[in-house]
Enzyme design. Sequence first.
Site, mmCIF file in Angstrom:
data_model
loop_
_atom_site.group_PDB
_atom_site.id
_atom_site.type_symbol
_atom_site.label_atom_id
_atom_site.label_comp_id
_atom_site.label_asym_id
_atom_site.label_seq_id
_atom_site.Cartn_x
_atom_site.Cartn_y
_atom_site.Cartn_z
ATOM 1 N N SER A 196 -11.736 -17.249 20.855
ATOM 2 C CA SER A 196 -10.628 -16.470 20.297
ATOM 3 C C SER A 196 -10.324 -16.931 18.862
ATOM 4 C CB SER A 196 -9.412 -16.596 21.219
ATOM 5 O OG SER A 196 -8.413 -15.669 20.881
ATOM 6 N N ASP A 350 -11.364 -6.244 26.233
ATOM 7 C CA ASP A 350 -10.751 -7.162 25.268
ATOM 8 C C ASP A 350 -10.533 -6.410 23.965
ATOM 9 O OD1 ASP A 350 -10.005 -9.235 23.599
ATOM 10 O OD2 ASP A 350 -11.955 -10.248 23.622
ATOM 11 N N HIS A 380 -10.027 -10.745 27.740
ATOM 12 C CA HIS A 380 -9.763 -11.826 26.795
ATOM 13 C C HIS A 380 -9.154 -13.039 27.517
ATOM 14 C CE1 HIS A 380 -9.397 -13.242 22.648
ATOM 15 N NE2 HIS A 380 -8.343 -13.906 23.078
#
Length: 404
Positions: A196, A350, A380
């Site tokens: 991320s 995501d 995610h």
Amino acid sequence: MAAIHLLLVLFLAVLLAAFILLVIGAINFHFSNSEIPPGVNQPVKLRIVHVISISTAVVGKILENIGICSQVGFLRYMHGRKTLGVDPKLFIKDLWFEKVPVRIYQPKAPSASQRRGVMFFHGGGWVFGNLETHEMLCRFIARESESVVVSVGYRLAPEHKYPAAYEDCLDVTTHFLRNAEHYGADPANVVVCGDSAGGNLAAAVSQTLAGRADLPRLRAQILIYPGLQALDFNLPSYQQNRGVPLLFREHAAFYLLQYLNGHALHMQEVLEGSHIPIDTQLNYRKWVSADNIPEEFKVRGYEPHVLLDCTTEVYETVRRLCEPNLCPLLAEDAVVQRLPEAFILTCEYDVLRDDGLLYKKRLEDNGVRVTWHHLEDGFHGIINLCNSDWLSFSSGKRGLDNIV
């Protein structure tokens, strides 16, 4: 005595009622504001994880309102409070590199040669995460890949704005490349890795170091559902997954602005695309455009977005979003061509999926080898949930095996 007993019973009853109301409210918010598409891996478990996340955030807000602590501080404490014991297969030590806290994981088993080095930058939207939150993940990578892993505790927003996190990760990586042999690692076989926001930092560090002739060349970059641009929050994945936990479209913009400015002013302009001048948007459209997304990723729905202009006031507050150290997808071709090979993991459900797809295309167009793994039922944050014994997801374990 009876009165004390009665008060205790009443107090416990109030706590139980408050807990029930909290859970009911979190469940109601979840079903009212989120969407779990049919193809998501273990959807019931994801709902449970999201309800727990909402409940924790609400408790944090209550504590902030009554003056006990900030919501961010409470959430950081809750996320990082789990401490693991000794690992029989690893030496684990906390150190400081260039005034930045790091945790080093070294396999205990003897090795005939120097090991691979892995610089790990944790996710958490530049706001959350620390050495504890990704402890199990780093241990797994060190054990299974027999690598020396360096987890970096970079400074967090909003207290420390951009480029603090990037600078910390760059300084630590530079230090390790110069001293890798001291930790049993091969300086010519060092990888940067992150999930991320950590994937964003790994990409940015890779680009910066690609031009450094005074340091060993990075061996590879591992980008796990990275966020790589802030020009277009209306790409197909942002539209399709806008309400899919654990990262809503609005949250992606919120965290980015917290990192950039320490606040989330002009978030609405960022979401609608009226934060960057049209001529600048057109200039970068060759790299950031739904036209560069394969058609199979648009079948779940996509409405082309009309370009909007912005005011000078708004642009002045967010103009650094065009800097590659913050948005690596905007790096010039001359920089991209020098990058080490990449492993990119994306998840179908995501909002950041298309950032990874666009960067994959940019790397390949510039002759950089890319290994791509797509979790068709992933969302995610699914990789880091492998940190939890009972809330891990089978799809996340498959992704983690591919990373290793």
